[in-house]
Write a protein that holds these residues in place. Structure first.
Motif, PDB file in Angstrom:
ATOM      1  N   GLU A 116      -2.389   3.132 -14.876  1.00 34.39           N
ATOM      2  CA  GLU A 116      -1.691   4.100 -14.032  1.00 34.39           C
ATOM      3  C   GLU A 116      -0.628   4.854 -14.806  1.00 34.39           C
ATOM      4  OE1 GLU A 116      -0.159   2.285 -10.560  1.00 34.39           O
ATOM      5  OE2 GLU A 116      -2.090   1.535  -9.895  1.00 34.39           O
ATOM      6  N   ASN A 127      -3.876  -3.020 -15.349  1.00 29.17           N
ATOM      7  CA  ASN A 127      -3.931  -2.097 -14.217  1.00 29.17           C
ATOM      8  C   ASN A 127      -2.745  -1.143 -14.234  1.00 29.17           C
ATOM      9  OD1 ASN A 127      -6.187  -2.733 -12.099  1.00 29.17           O
ATOM     10  ND2 ASN A 127      -5.548  -4.694 -12.933  1.00 29.17           N
ATOM     11  N   GLN A 159       0.823  -1.212   0.000  1.00 26.07           N
ATOM     12  CA  GLN A 159       0.000   0.000   0.000  1.00 26.07           C
ATOM     13  C   GLN A 159       0.853   1.258   0.000  1.00 26.07           C
ATOM     14  OE1 GLN A 159      -2.625  -0.614   3.392  1.00 26.07           O
ATOM     15  NE2 GLN A 159      -4.307  -1.047   2.014  1.00 26.07           N
ATOM     16  N   GLU A 168       1.222   5.553  -6.534  1.00 27.90           N
ATOM     17  CA  GLU A 168       0.598   5.251  -7.822  1.00 27.90           C
ATOM     18  C   GLU A 168       1.528   5.595  -8.974  1.00 27.90           C
ATOM     19  OE1 GLU A 168      -3.450   6.594  -8.192  1.00 27.90           O
ATOM     20  OE2 GLU A 168      -3.162   6.933 -10.328  1.00 27.90           O
ATOM     21  N   PRO A 203      -2.845  -2.319  -3.814  1.00 31.22           N
ATOM     22  CA  PRO A 203      -2.403  -2.260  -5.219  1.00 31.22           C
ATOM     23  C   PRO A 203      -1.475  -3.416  -5.558  1.00 31.22           C
ATOM     24  CG  PRO A 203      -1.208  -0.640  -3.917  1.00 31.22           C
ATOM     25  CD  PRO A 203      -2.207  -1.284  -2.998  1.00 31.22           C
ATOM     26  N   ARG A 241       1.295  -3.319  -8.447  1.00 29.32           N
ATOM     27  CA  ARG A 241       2.557  -2.560  -8.462  1.00 29.32           C
ATOM     28  C   ARG A 241       3.799  -3.397  -8.199  1.00 29.32           C
ATOM     29  NH1 ARG A 241      -0.456   2.302  -5.401  1.00 29.32           N
ATOM     30  NH2 ARG A 241      -1.878   2.720  -7.073  1.00 29.32           N
TER      31      ARG A 241
END
Length: 144
Positions: free
Chosen positions: A97, A93, A19, A23, A66, A69
């Motif tokens: 981003e 995804n 987390q 982003e 997320p 990532r």
DNA sequence: ACCCTGACCTATC
DNA sequence: AGATAGGCCAGGG
């Protein structure tokens, strides 16, 4: 869902660390493992994300963490047998981003870290040492 | 309850 | 330079 409390704590640590990834940025499983204090278990990091619950009532869930990532050190979006479309979904995804995803010759989806300037979070020891994972090209000799 | 696999990484050959 | 081996430990059969 982990059996032992330790495993559950480990899972939560993984989710919390994931987390923290901003982003548009990505990092590696190994880095996550190091961040949570268990550099010897990058595999379990992947296991934790694989078991990431979809239940939104829980503290950590699929929509809250997320999971897209973190990736592999080889920058290749790997997939599991249980979730063969995981890589493709992850790629989608990431692209959402603004992360550039490249398709390999064999059709592998891979993230080009250099494209968007990969900048992972550093460990306290690394920050103290002044280690910057940029284009720092150390030719030889490491102090210490 | 045992054994193998696994969203991996690092060191060595 | 690339390929192989070993390690880690929880999940699943």
């Amino acid at each position: 869902m982990p059996r032992t409390p330790e495993a559950q704590a480990f899972f939560h640590a993984v989710y919390a660390a994931v987390q923290e990834i901003p982003e548009g940025k990505v990092t590696t499983y190994g880095h996550i493992a190091k961040l949570i204090g268990t550099p010897q278990r990058p595999r379990q990091v992947g296991t934790a994300l694989k078991h990431l619950p979809s239940d939104t009532s829980l503290r950590y869930h699929h929509d809250n963490v997320p999971w897209q990532r973190p990736g592999t050190s080889s920058a290749i979006l790997t997939e599991s047998r249980s979730q063969p479309e995981g890589a493709r979904n992850q790629a989608a995804n990431l692209q959402a981003e603004g992360v550039a995803v490249t398709t390999g010759a064999l059709g592998e989806l891979m993230v080009d870290f250099a494209e968007f300037g990969w900048f992972p979070r550093l460990l306290p020891s690394e920050e103290a040492a002044g280690v910057i994972p940029d284009d720092s090209d150390d030719d030889d000799g490491e102090s210490e």
